[in-house]
Structure formats: C-alpha cells, structure tokens
Design an enzyme around this catalytic site. Structure first.
Site, short mmCIF file in Angstrom:
data_model
loop_
_atom_site.label_atom_id
_atom_site.label_comp_id
_atom_site.label_asym_id
_atom_site.label_seq_id
_atom_site.Cartn_x
_atom_site.Cartn_y
_atom_site.Cartn_z
N SER A 170 -1.62 -4.56 -2.07
CA SER A 170 -0.17 -4.60 -2.30
C SER A 170 0.23 -3.68 -3.45
CB SER A 170 0.27 -6.03 -2.62
OG SER A 170 -0.60 -6.60 -3.60
N LYS A 172 -12.74 -5.24 -7.60
CA LYS A 172 -12.47 -4.05 -6.79
C LYS A 172 -11.91 -2.92 -7.64
CE LYS A 172 -7.88 -4.72 -6.84
NZ LYS A 172 -6.83 -3.79 -7.31
N THR A 229 -6.95 0.07 -2.79
CA THR A 229 -7.05 0.51 -4.19
C THR A 229 -7.95 1.72 -4.34
OG1 THR A 229 -6.84 -1.84 -4.78
CG2 THR A 229 -7.41 -0.33 -6.54
#
Length: 343
Positions: free
Chosen positions: A139, A193, A250
């Site tokens: 997001s 991550k 990402t």
C-alpha cells in the site's frame, strides 16, 4: 456508522489513511507537532511536503493538541516513525479511554529493545494486546490517495478489534481489508521486507538487472520466514498480503523509500547524503540493525540482512557484499525450504 478517529502523525501514510477514513464518512482529526502543517491541512486541504499535488478531503481536520485529537475518538491510528513510537504513545496515555482501540501502521522495530510496535504501544498505553491492531500490506500512500485499488490486512489477537478496524477502513471502491489474528507474523513481515527492499534498490543501483532482483526477493522471503517461524509466527502469513504482497510492491516500485535509498547507495552515494536527500524516514536502515541482532538471538541464518548490515554500518562496499552472497556454500533449495517449515 460515522465515528471520530484520531490519526498520529501527518506524514504521507498517516495522511493517506486519513483520506480513506474521511472518504468512509468518519470524522478525522490528524495530530501534528507542526503548527504550519496543521494550518495548511485545515485551510488549503493539502500536505505538500509529504503528498505534493494531492487535494485532501475537506472533512480532515488537523490539530497540534493531543487532547483535542483524542477527545471523543473511537479509534487512534498511529503512524509515527518507529523511533518516535514510544514518545507518541506516552503522550497519548493521559487521554486514552477504555472504549478506544489503537491501530498502528508503522513497519519497524524499536532498535534498543527489539520490540515490535504493538508491544511498545501496549506498554505505554497500559492496555491489553486485544485492544491493539496492526495495518499492513502492499500500500503506497501515493496510490491510496489517488484511490487506486489497494488491499491490506489488519491483524489483532482479538478478532472483534480486527473487525472494528476493518469496518473503519473498508471501502468498496478502492480499499479492501482482510483480517488476521497473527499479529507477530504481520508485524515481522512488514518490518523485515524493508531490508530486502533496500537490497533490491542497491542491486538496481549497481545495474545488476531483473535476474538478480528476482533472486533477492525470493531468497529474502525465505529469510524473513525463517526468522518469523522461529519467533512463533504463522508460516501462512508470509505467503499473504503482509508477506509476499508487501515484499513485491516495496522492492519493485519507485514510490518505495527503502528501494530509493538502496538505489542511491548502490550508485555510490554516501549514506548520510542519501538520508539528507530522502527527507523522510527510511525504516529499513533501523530495521536492518534490529534484525541483525534478532538473527543472532534466535540463531537464524539471514545472509542478506547480514551483508546489508556490513554495508550500512561497517562500510563494506556493496559489490563485495553481493559477491559474498553469490559465493556462499552450495545448497539444495528444496531442502532449505523444508527446513524453513514452509511445508
């Protein structure tokens, strides 16, 4: 049903989540320390430093008063940087009431204690873990405020709390929300991550191409899962939105602060200059330090994290780090996956 929601703080992600909440008809009050920023949000309906060119919902209000933000709020959304989370939560405590829930969307650790953000919040607010939820998943703030279709996960040890948070954010047009009870796994996946995203950016900055980045993502996910499972997380979480989903977005998007920072480091730009150019928090750098300590504490092999730690904090040349990863002892992939409890 419309309720009042307090949001801390007015960075890019806090502002984007405020937009979703306001779109859903909620009364949204954003807290910021910066008087000029509060004035801009209230009068110009913009937050140019963090989301340039975006028109904010007219129903979003900003204040520098913690009491005004929290008075009458049903939920508090905390999106403070990990380094500031304890301070912000401590300031919230005098105005915290028994009927509130806290939802945090910060992906990192407190490096001094190695605590996750939900643990920090629980300690400072003196509330039970069942009143805390975490929002995570693929997001980017820049896309959410443009109402690009986005899907996230909200985790809490209490399914009732998770569903309360889900109701606040669920938007049938563009913001879909799933629930999960594996808070540990969701928080670990979201934080770790960022390390792999730094590595992906570094690889791109060195010009190593798509093959290298694909391998980095794949091995990075295995690395994240090894630590997560050892710490007690649910394996399946790492195959979901908080794991694979957030890792992919990402590591592959120019919206990603961690990818951009890694790319600049790979191009030979000194780390202090990288941070100055970014102008925003790069959580992956702090997270690398925390994860390096956790890997030692839990006796888990995390070679990507280890090499990035050498680059970020010990001055190792990025190319040397990649050579060290490529030159590791030969292994059987399936055997290693099995040892990671993915079966």
């Amino acid at each position: 049903m419309s309720v009042k929601v307090a949001v801390f703080v007015a960075g890019s992600w806090g502002t984007a989540l405020s937009q979703v909440l306001a779109d859903n008809g909620n009364e949204v009050v954003v807290w910021t320390r910066n008087e000029a920023q509060a004035l801009e949000i209230n009068e110009r309906h913009s937050n140019e430093k963090y989301l340039p060119g975006v028109s904010l919902h007219a129903g979003i209000r900003a204040t520098t008063s913690m009491e005004a933000a929290m008075n009458g709020a049903a939920a508090c959304i905390i999106v403070a940087p990990s380094a500031a989370m304890r301070q912000v939560a401590a300031q919230m405590k005098p105005f915290w009431t028994d009927d509130m829930i806290a939802i945090h969307a910060t992906k990192g650790f407190e490096t001094e204690t190695l605590e996750r953000m939900s643990q920090v919040i629980e300690e400072e607010l003196l509330c039970g873990e069942d009143r805390i939820a975490v929002l995570s998943g693929p997001s980017h703030a820049e896309e959410v405020v443009r109402q690009c279709p986005t899907t996230v996960v909200i985790a809490s040890t209490s399914i009732q709390t998770a569903e309360r948070a889900q109701d606040l954010f669920m938007n049938e047009s563009y913001f879909r929300v799933y629930t999960n009870t594996d808070v540990l796994g969701v928080e670990l996946a979201g934080a770790l991550k960022n390390i792999i995203a730094l590595g992906a950016g570094l690889s791109d900055g060195l010009g190593f191409g798509d093959n290298a980045k694909a391998a980095l993502l794949t091995r990075g996910l295995a690395e994240i899962a090894r630590l997560g499972v050892e710490m007690g997380a649910n394996t399946v979480t790492f195959a979901g939105l908080a794991g694979v989903g957030d890792l992919v977005v990402t590591c592959t998007s120019t919206h990603s602060r961690n990818w951009r920072a890694g790319s600049m480091i790979g191009q030979g730009i000194p780390i202090p200059e990288v941070l100055e150019r970014m102008g925003m928090v790069v959580e992956g750098i702090r997270t690398t330090k925390a994860a390096f300590k956790l890997s030692d504490q839990y006796h888990v092999q995390m070679p990507i994290t280890e090499q990035l730690h050498h680059v970020l904090f010990e001055g190792l040349d990025p190319k040397t780090a990649v050579e060290s990863l490529m030159g590791r002892v030969r292994k059987n992939e399936i055997e290693e996956v099995a040892k990671s409890n993915w079966t």
